[in-house]
Design an enzyme around this catalytic site. Sequence first.
Site, PDB file in Angstrom:
ATOM      1  N   ASP A 173       0.862  -1.085  -0.046  1.00 22.23           N
ATOM      2  CA  ASP A 173      -0.026  -0.084  -0.100  1.00 22.23           C
ATOM      3  C   ASP A 173       0.939   1.194   0.024  1.00 22.23           C
ATOM      4  O   ASP A 173       1.945   1.263  -0.311  1.00 22.23           O
ATOM      5  CB  ASP A 173      -0.897  -0.096   1.251  1.00 22.23           C
ATOM      6  CG  ASP A 173      -2.196   0.679   1.136  1.00 22.23           C
ATOM      7  OD1 ASP A 173      -2.153   1.853   0.085  1.00 22.23           O
ATOM      8  OD2 ASP A 173      -3.242   0.318   1.413  1.00 22.23           O
TER       9      ASP A 173
ATOM     10  N   HIS B 278       2.183   2.369  -3.225  1.00 20.86           N
ATOM     11  CA  HIS B 278       1.345   3.015  -3.669  1.00 20.86           C
ATOM     12  C   HIS B 278       1.724   4.632  -3.530  1.00 20.86           C
ATOM     13  O   HIS B 278       1.243   5.539  -3.577  1.00 20.86           O
ATOM     14  CB  HIS B 278      -0.018   3.132  -3.056  1.00 20.86           C
ATOM     15  CG  HIS B 278      -0.626   1.591  -3.255  1.00 20.86           C
ATOM     16  ND1 HIS B 278      -1.895   1.232  -2.960  1.00 20.86           N
ATOM     17  CD2 HIS B 278      -0.302   0.738  -3.953  1.00 20.86           C
ATOM     18  CE1 HIS B 278      -2.326   0.246  -3.402  1.00 20.86           C
ATOM     19  NE2 HIS B 278      -1.294  -0.312  -4.020  1.00 20.86           N
TER      20      HIS B 278
END
Length: 410
Positions: free
Chosen positions: A223, A246
């Site tokens: 993430d 991310h």
Amino acid sequence: MICASISMDLLSILSILLSLATLVYSQNFDVTKYGATGDGKSDDSQAFIKAWKDVCGSTSKNPTLIIPEGKTYLLNPIKFEGPCKSAVAVQIGGNIVAPSNSEPVWKETESKRWIAFSNVKGLEVSAKGKLDARGADWWRTCPDMKGCNRPTTLEFGGCSSFRVHGLTSVNSGRNHISISGCNQGTLSSITLIAPNESPNTDGFDIASSENIEILDSNIGTGDDCIAINNYSSYINITGVACGPGHGISVGSLGINGEEAKVEEIHVKNCSFIGTDNGARIKTWQGGKGYASKISFEEIEVTNSSNPIIIDQYYCPHSVCDNQTSAVTISDVTFRGIRGTVRGENAINLHCSEKAACTNILVEDINLNSLVPDKKAYSSCTNAYGRSSRSTPPIECLLKQQLKSFFFWHW
Ligand SMILES: *[C@@H]1O[C@H](CO)[C@@H](O)[C@H](O)[C@H]1NC(C)=O
Ligand SMILES: *[C@@H]1O[C@H](CO)[C@@H](O)[C@H](O)[C@H]1NC(C)=O
Ligand SMILES: *[C@@H]1O[C@H](CO)[C@@H](O)[C@H](O)[C@H]1NC(C)=O
Ligand SMILES: *[C@@H]1O[C@H](CO)[C@@H](O)[C@H](O)[C@H]1NC(C)=O
Ligand SMILES: *[C@@H]1O[C@H](CO)[C@@H](O)[C@H](O)[C@H]1NC(C)=O
């Protein structure tokens, strides 16, 4: 009688000498002296807690909790609480593993974290060993994080003037490191690793904190590499390699109408390798407050999708209604961001009609498609500011510059 009293005196003198010696010399508190076995199987939590009590209560200079090298310690969810009598240090020599997620301890615990430092001032953590939360079973059995205690690996809560150096965390259940309600922290040479597809394994989550520096670190996870959340200010991120992951995000802010106050966030000399997103600001519709004075500079991009992105319509998992308010975004600089893009979107400034993005500066950008004959594009709605030397060009900002040029020269 005389004999007994003499030996008593000797004993008490000896014990005074001993405690004096302890005061002067014994600044180290070794967990193995408190019964930690470090066999990776027996629960060492009680030994750690006992040792922590002594470290934290010690009035000597720099009392240090020693976790010796060459061993692996099994720790249940554990909290090292302050305030302490002096500034304490923790030396993590060996590795630390979490109990398997099927162990009952995870049901007994109230909180969703594994190792926490709480309300400690002047903490100094230096680590050679690694923390292994054994996250894979959590990702499989509790992918949506509902109804389970999928834990953060390491949490700093209410800490001030702290330093963390050299730590490695692998396979966190949830995020690797959370920093919450802290002031004055420097975290350097940190390595955070989890697979690309592991859900919600943010690297660092920072919330309600100020004056935090993250330096020279390596993050590859499932993430956000770093997410900076509400009520955070004066956060500098320098020399961080991110990927997979991310990107480095401000937000998401303003969920469920929440207020956000985020400012003075500076990301510099970082790289994004194979990331989804990169330099990102994300806010939900309906929030209040602001995100301001944010810069992303000197960033090398390799094979990332959406390397520059502001999204004021953040809504990853469902359909969200558009609202009349949003967290405002202003004074944002993207400068010196170069490299290759996967897909078509290099720059995406998607700002809200009701609360536009203002004073956005984009310059010295050179982002090209990874595929030689393909082009990369920018898109832009409700963003105001200026841009120069940008490939791809940002038409909405250039139009505004043209307009104001004619306005002033008419
Ligand atoms: C925002 O900050 C408030 C107060 O510190 C906190 O209670 C809330 O959980 C935070 N929200 C998010 C999304 O971090
Ligand atoms: C944080 O970054 C800003 C902008 O680059 C800089 O002015 C400031 O001195 C930095 N602060 C620290 C503590 O490094
Ligand atoms: C940039 O960061 C890298 C680590 O990622 C470091 O080796 C290098 O010295 C940094 N350069 C500058 C100019 O700070
Ligand atoms: C780019 O990244 C994607 C997704 O991570 C990966 O599948 C692909 O192999 C990468 N391509 C190159 C040229 O590195
Ligand atoms: C909200 O507004 C954005 C931008 O105008 C638009 O792309 C999106 O479809 C709208 N969403 C809804 C649910 O109406």
